[in-house]
Design a protein around this motif. Structure first.
Motif, short mmCIF file in Angstrom:
data_model
loop_
_atom_site.label_atom_id
_atom_site.label_comp_id
_atom_site.label_asym_id
_atom_site.label_seq_id
_atom_site.Cartn_x
_atom_site.Cartn_y
_atom_site.Cartn_z
N ARG A 106 -8.62 0.24 -4.06
CA ARG A 106 -7.86 1.39 -4.56
C ARG A 106 -6.73 0.86 -5.43
NH1 ARG A 106 -8.35 7.09 -4.71
NH2 ARG A 106 -8.85 7.25 -2.52
N TYR A 115 -1.97 6.56 3.73
CA TYR A 115 -2.58 5.26 3.50
C TYR A 115 -2.01 4.28 4.53
CZ TYR A 115 -4.21 6.79 -1.13
OH TYR A 115 -4.83 7.43 -2.17
N ILE A 122 0.86 -1.18 0.00
CA ILE A 122 0.00 0.00 0.00
C ILE A 122 0.90 1.23 0.00
CG2 ILE A 122 -1.80 1.25 1.25
CD1 ILE A 122 -2.66 -1.47 2.42
N LEU A 164 -7.50 4.40 2.89
CA LEU A 164 -6.97 4.52 1.53
C LEU A 164 -7.32 5.86 0.88
CD1 LEU A 164 -7.83 0.92 0.28
CD2 LEU A 164 -5.64 1.75 1.13
#
Length: 194
Positions: A170, A109, A104, A122
């Motif tokens: 995402r 985030y 990520i 996110l």
């Protein structure tokens, strides 16, 4: 349409025997394959016109033959490689397991495992709570590249499906690369306006 086929070529993958690791047993009865190992037990239905034979420390998948013609069924030859791959994945699952890692990337985030949920921030106005299914273990840690979420389980299909669902919240942005991606995924970035 006939069930049998004159050409008895088998799948190159299906012909390969599978070697059994220590403490793993395979059995087949009533159209169901059962694999037991240190990480638990898995069962799967036999694919049409195939069977599993265990000889010592090796497992072989065979295509069933038509008793009247003495040739393998067409459907058995078509499913030969598939059944071998399914049995092999079950053996790996109960002996070592499968792991997928997600990376990520993005300012602010983050991901945390809280009880039986994975909580993801996110960049939305709300956090996303993903319930962790039974038999799946998730961990998150911060690295230099970003936050790494590790998904581990016995079933390869389930681990892959969960990783895909989390990534879909995402997907990586094509300009800055922010978002959720697989650990070794290469994201091609577009050039911005100049």
């Amino acid at each position: 349409m006939t069930e049998e086929v004159k050409n008895t070529k088998q799948s190159r993958i299906g012909k390969r025997p599978i070697s059994l690791p220590a403490k793993v047993t395979v059995s087949s009865s009533n159209g169901v394959v059962t694999v037991k190992g240190p990480r638990g037990e898995m069962t799967n239905a036999l694919v049409t016109k195939t069977d599993v034979k265990v000889e010592g420390s090796t497992v072989e998948v065979v295509s069933l033959e038509n008793a009247t013609k003495g040739r393998p069924y067409k459907q058995g030859l078509a499913n030969h490689g598939l059944m071998r791959a399914l049995v092999n994945n079950m053996i790996i699952g109960v002996s070592t397991g499968f792991t997928k890692e997600l990376l990520i990337i993005g300012t602010g985030y983050k991901a945390d495992v809280v009880g039986k949920k994975l909580v993801l921030n996110l960049g939305f106005s709300h956090s996303i709570e993903y319930p962790i299914p039974d038999g799946i273990k998730m961990t998150s840690k911060v690295e230099k590249a970003g936050v790494v979420v590790s998904i581990t389980g016995n079933n390869k299909e389930t681990v892959g499906q969960i990783a895909s669902e989390i990534r879909s919240y995402r997907p990586p942005d094509s300009y800055k690369g922010k978002g959720v991606r697989y650990r070794n995924e290469v994201v091609r970035l577009k050039a911005g306006k100049k």
